[in-house]
Design a protein around this motif. Structure first.
Motif, PDB file in Angstrom:
ATOM      1  N   UNK A  43      33.161  65.979  33.487  1.00 32.40           N
ATOM      2  CA  UNK A  43      34.319  66.622  34.088  1.00 32.40           C
ATOM      3  C   UNK A  43      35.548  65.750  33.892  1.00 32.40           C
ATOM      4  N   UNK A  44      36.740  66.394  33.923  1.00 33.85           N
ATOM      5  CA  UNK A  44      37.976  65.647  33.780  1.00 33.85           C
ATOM      6  C   UNK A  44      38.107  64.614  34.883  1.00 33.85           C
ATOM      7  N   UNK A  45      37.671  64.973  36.099  1.00 36.31           N
ATOM      8  CA  UNK A  45      37.786  64.066  37.232  1.00 36.31           C
ATOM      9  C   UNK A  45      36.990  62.797  36.987  1.00 36.31           C
ATOM     10  N   UNK A  46      35.859  62.911  36.284  1.00 37.11           N
ATOM     11  CA  UNK A  46      34.991  61.763  36.074  1.00 37.11           C
ATOM     12  C   UNK A  46      35.416  60.917  34.882  1.00 37.11           C
ATOM     13  N   UNK A  47      36.327  61.400  34.076  1.00 36.51           N
ATOM     14  CA  UNK A  47      36.712  60.676  32.872  1.00 36.51           C
ATOM     15  C   UNK A  47      37.555  59.457  33.217  1.00 36.51           C
ATOM     16  N   UNK A  48      37.325  58.383  32.461  1.00 33.63           N
ATOM     17  CA  UNK A  48      38.052  57.137  32.702  1.00 33.63           C
ATOM     18  C   UNK A  48      39.530  57.311  32.362  1.00 33.63           C
ATOM     19  N   UNK A  49      40.424  56.899  33.255  1.00 29.07           N
ATOM     20  CA  UNK A  49      41.857  57.035  32.977  1.00 29.07           C
ATOM     21  C   UNK A  49      42.352  55.978  31.992  1.00 29.07           C
ATOM     22  N   UNK A  50      43.291  56.380  31.159  1.00 29.64           N
ATOM     23  CA  UNK A  50      43.950  55.486  30.217  1.00 29.64           C
ATOM     24  C   UNK A  50      45.354  55.192  30.731  1.00 29.64           C
ATOM     25  N   UNK A  51      45.758  53.941  30.646  1.00 27.14           N
ATOM     26  CA  UNK A  51      47.125  53.561  30.976  1.00 27.14           C
ATOM     27  C   UNK A  51      47.966  53.465  29.721  1.00 27.14           C
ATOM     28  N   UNK A  52      49.169  53.992  29.766  1.00 27.36           N
ATOM     29  CA  UNK A  52      50.057  53.985  28.594  1.00 27.36           C
ATOM     30  C   UNK A  52      51.346  53.255  28.954  1.00 27.36           C
ATOM     31  N   UNK A  53      51.618  52.189  28.224  1.00 30.83           N
ATOM     32  CA  UNK A  53      52.834  51.410  28.401  1.00 30.83           C
ATOM     33  C   UNK A  53      53.948  52.081  27.607  1.00 30.83           C
ATOM     34  N   UNK A  54      54.902  52.643  28.331  1.00 27.14           N
ATOM     35  CA  UNK A  54      55.922  53.489  27.714  1.00 27.14           C
ATOM     36  C   UNK A  54      57.204  52.730  27.399  1.00 27.14           C
ATOM     37  N   UNK A  55      57.778  53.016  26.236  1.00 28.06           N
ATOM     38  CA  UNK A  55      59.137  52.585  25.987  1.00 28.06           C
ATOM     39  C   UNK A  55      60.071  53.319  26.948  1.00 28.06           C
ATOM     40  N   UNK A  56      61.246  52.764  27.141  1.00 31.35           N
ATOM     41  CA  UNK A  56      62.247  53.323  28.047  1.00 31.35           C
ATOM     42  C   UNK A  56      63.073  54.339  27.254  1.00 31.35           C
ATOM     43  N   UNK A  57      62.713  55.631  27.371  1.00 32.71           N
ATOM     44  CA  UNK A  57      63.282  56.653  26.480  1.00 32.71           C
ATOM     45  C   UNK A  57      63.909  57.825  27.221  1.00 32.71           C
ATOM     46  N   UNK A  58      64.743  58.571  26.474  1.00 28.52           N
ATOM     47  CA  UNK A  58      65.419  59.752  27.010  1.00 28.52           C
ATOM     48  C   UNK A  58      65.004  61.042  26.329  1.00 28.52           C
ATOM     49  N   UNK A  59      64.475  60.979  25.098  1.00 22.66           N
ATOM     50  CA  UNK A  59      64.234  62.188  24.314  1.00 22.66           C
ATOM     51  C   UNK A  59      63.100  63.028  24.914  1.00 22.66           C
ATOM     52  N   UNK A  60      63.077  64.336  24.630  1.00 23.48           N
ATOM     53  CA  UNK A  60      62.052  65.210  25.208  1.00 23.48           C
ATOM     54  C   UNK A  60      60.670  64.908  24.660  1.00 23.48           C
ATOM     55  N   UNK A  61      59.665  65.190  25.481  1.00 26.33           N
ATOM     56  CA  UNK A  61      58.267  64.912  25.147  1.00 26.33           C
ATOM     57  C   UNK A  61      57.516  66.237  25.021  1.00 26.33           C
ATOM     58  N   UNK A  62      57.389  66.737  23.791  1.00 30.90           N
ATOM     59  CA  UNK A  62      56.728  68.011  23.552  1.00 30.90           C
ATOM     60  C   UNK A  62      55.206  67.840  23.590  1.00 30.90           C
TER      61      UNK A  62
END
Length: 227
Positions: free
Chosen positions: A3-22
């Motif tokens: 299940x999605x609930x049981x899946x291990x979460x991934x952390x994403x280190x994000x750049x500081x951005x303004x553009x849209x995220x499609x």
């Protein structure tokens, strides 16, 4: 099925951005079928990450990664393929598996191709993607590289961190760059999208080239399953 609930979460280190995220972009949660937690590294702009030496930002990325681990993530990535330069340092500093860049997966994809075929890399800036970036990701020597930097929208909008992006023009830039690379390098058997903002156009690139296309989304999906 897990299940999605049981899946291990991934952390994403994000750049500081303004553009849209499609959809398909690493910064859009709906791109993944597992939980993702985001942490923005303040002042880490696309221009700094791609066009300059990002080393002065390393400590901020380590600190942000440690914060994500405290929040429960089981693995960490970044939102810029050029941060392959941080692969060793982040792996050493953080107590969870790290995959900084889709470039890390090029060697694995290459090994799965028939003899004589190569993975082609599509990057946001071929003029900035140096041998250092490729060595840090263990990209095989002689890997062909194409780029969107000659296009009119995608590279300019991302690197200037605009708050708008014309998706159709960006799509054309990505498809044109992929076609040009494949026409130049006849032995390409698969494509890897270096830039984490290229994912929304992966399907169009695959249709235009007839090749399997790997993005940070497909790479992290495999990474997450191995945690």
């Amino acid at each position: 099925m897990q299940s999605t609930r049981a899946k291990a979460p991934i952390g994403i280190l994000m750049l500081d951005t303004n553009f849209p995220r499609f959809l398909g972009d690493i910064g859009n949660r709906a791109s993944f079928d597992f939980p993702v937690l985001y942490k923005t590294v303040t002042a880490a702009s696309p221009e700094l990450a791609v066009l300059h030496d990002p080393k002065p930002m390393l400590d901020a990325f380590i600190e942000a990664g440690q914060d994500l681990i405290k929040e429960g993530v089981k693995g960490i990535s970044t939102s810029c393929g050029f941060l392959s330069l941080f692969q060793d340092e982040l792996s050493e500093a953080l107590a969870v598996p790290v995959l900084t860049s889709a470039l890390i997966d090029v060697a694995r994809v290459q090994a799965a191709l028939p003899d004589g075929q190569k993975v082609g890399i599509l990057t946001i800036s071929a003029s900035s993607l140096s041998a250092r970036h490729l060595r840090a990701a263990s990209v095989p020597d002689g890997t062909p590289i194409g780029s969107t930097e000659c296009g009119g929208e995608f590279t300019k909008a991302i690197l200037s961190n605009r708050n708008t992006l014309d998706m159709e023009l960006a799509r054309q830039d990505n498809v044109n760059a992929a076609i040009s690379l494949v026409q130049t390098e006849q032995k390409i058997g698969a494509l890897m999208l270096e830039c984490t903002n290229m994912g929304p156009y992966a399907g169009d690139i695959a249709k235009a080239t007839g090749l399997p296309v790997h993005s940070i989304v497909t790479v992290l999906t495999r990474f997450q399953k191995d945690l």
